[in-house]
Design a protein around this motif. Structure first.
Motif, short mmCIF file in Angstrom:
data_model
loop_
_atom_site.label_atom_id
_atom_site.label_comp_id
_atom_site.label_asym_id
_atom_site.label_seq_id
_atom_site.Cartn_x
_atom_site.Cartn_y
_atom_site.Cartn_z
N ASP A 196 0.85 -1.19 0.00
CA ASP A 196 0.00 0.00 0.00
C ASP A 196 0.88 1.25 0.00
O ASP A 196 1.57 1.53 0.99
N ASP A 197 0.88 1.99 -1.10
CA ASP A 197 1.72 3.18 -1.21
C ASP A 197 1.24 4.33 -0.33
O ASP A 197 1.98 5.28 -0.12
N SER A 198 0.02 4.26 0.15
CA SER A 198 -0.49 5.36 0.97
C SER A 198 0.08 5.36 2.37
O SER A 198 0.02 6.36 3.09
#
Length: 264
Positions: free
Chosen positions: A133-135
């Motif tokens: 998850d890049d967030s």
């Protein structure tokens, strides 16, 4: 359940004994991703923030385990640590779907006799197949400790490069170079002796290593004339040709003795 309790008790006991003998303690301050049940994304690493205190210089490693068996995973190298401070440990799975139920932390010099278990982190980490998850924003301590480890490694490399060369190393290197020179000279001189003393087919046979040595030397000379960096390992080229010449001549001398004794 009883096995799990006994297993943890033995690990903690080994940890305490290892800490006392090695005079090194390590604590896990936090992890990233956080929590004791974590699912990593594909090719994502699991980080451990470690606090250490040691009276002797040590290296610190982390190793993932499941059911007491080492899991196939890549893990961090280690600089040399001394005194008190923080270090970064990490690992990543080689195969998606792998699982970990504990991370063992060892400290020492890397040898079996002087590397001991100093801490254990218990939790479940699994390797997912989806991208991470890049967030999620990684905490600052990962970048800080990564930069610190890189700085420590650079300092260690500079110290190793600037360390004075010992007398033993000088003697060993000098002896090695003299040995290569001797092999090269003998590899050229012995076939030349055979060309001068022998006749017929034996002379032609002695010409083989001599021609090879002349070819190698001319190749080095012409190559260096065109590009000075083309034969940086030229002593080894001479060594290989010389070793071949010596072996060839040894076989020829033995063959001449055998066939000479069979003559009426």
């Amino acid at each position: 359940m009883h096995f799990r309790v006994m297993h943890n008790f033995l690990l903690v006991l080994a940890c305490l004994l290892g800490s006392a003998r090695a005079e090194t303690t390590v604590r896990v301050l936090e992890t990233w991703p956080p929590g004791d049940r974590v699912e990593l994304g594909r090719n994502q690493s699991f980080y451990l923030r470690l606090a250490y205190a040691t009276d002797v210089p040590v290296r610190i490693w982390v190793a993932p385990y499941r059911n007491g068996e080492r899991v196939d995973a890549g893990s961090n190298p280690s600089a040399i640590h001394s005194g008190r401070g923080e270090a970064l440990g990490w690992f990543f799975f080689m195969h998606p779907g792998a699982e970990v139920d504990e991370v063992r932390i060892t400290a020492g010099d890397g040898s079996e006799a002087n590397t001991r278990l100093v801490a254990v982190w218990n939790g479940r980490v699994t390797g997912g197949v989806e991208p991470a998850d890049d967030s999620l924003i990684a905490p600052g301590w990962i970048a800080e400790l990564t930069a610190l480890a890189r700085k420590q490694q650079d300092e260690a490399n500079r110290a190793r490069e600037s360390a004075p060369v010992s007398t033993g190393e000088v003697v060993l290197f000098g002896g090695f170079m003299l040995g290569m020179l001797a092999v090269g000279v003998l590899g050229l001189a012995w076939p030349a002796w055979g060309l001068w003393r022998w006749r017929g087919g034996w002379r032609l046979a002695a010409a083989v290593p001599e021609a090879l040595m002349v070819f190698v030397v001319l190749r080095i000379v012409t190559g260096v004339a065109r590009d000075p960096t083309s034969h940086n390992l030229w002593p080894f080229e001479i060594l290989q040709a010389g070793a071949f010449g010596l072996a060839w001549m040894a076989v020829l001398v033995a063959a001449r003795r055998v066939f000479g004794q069979r003559r009426p």
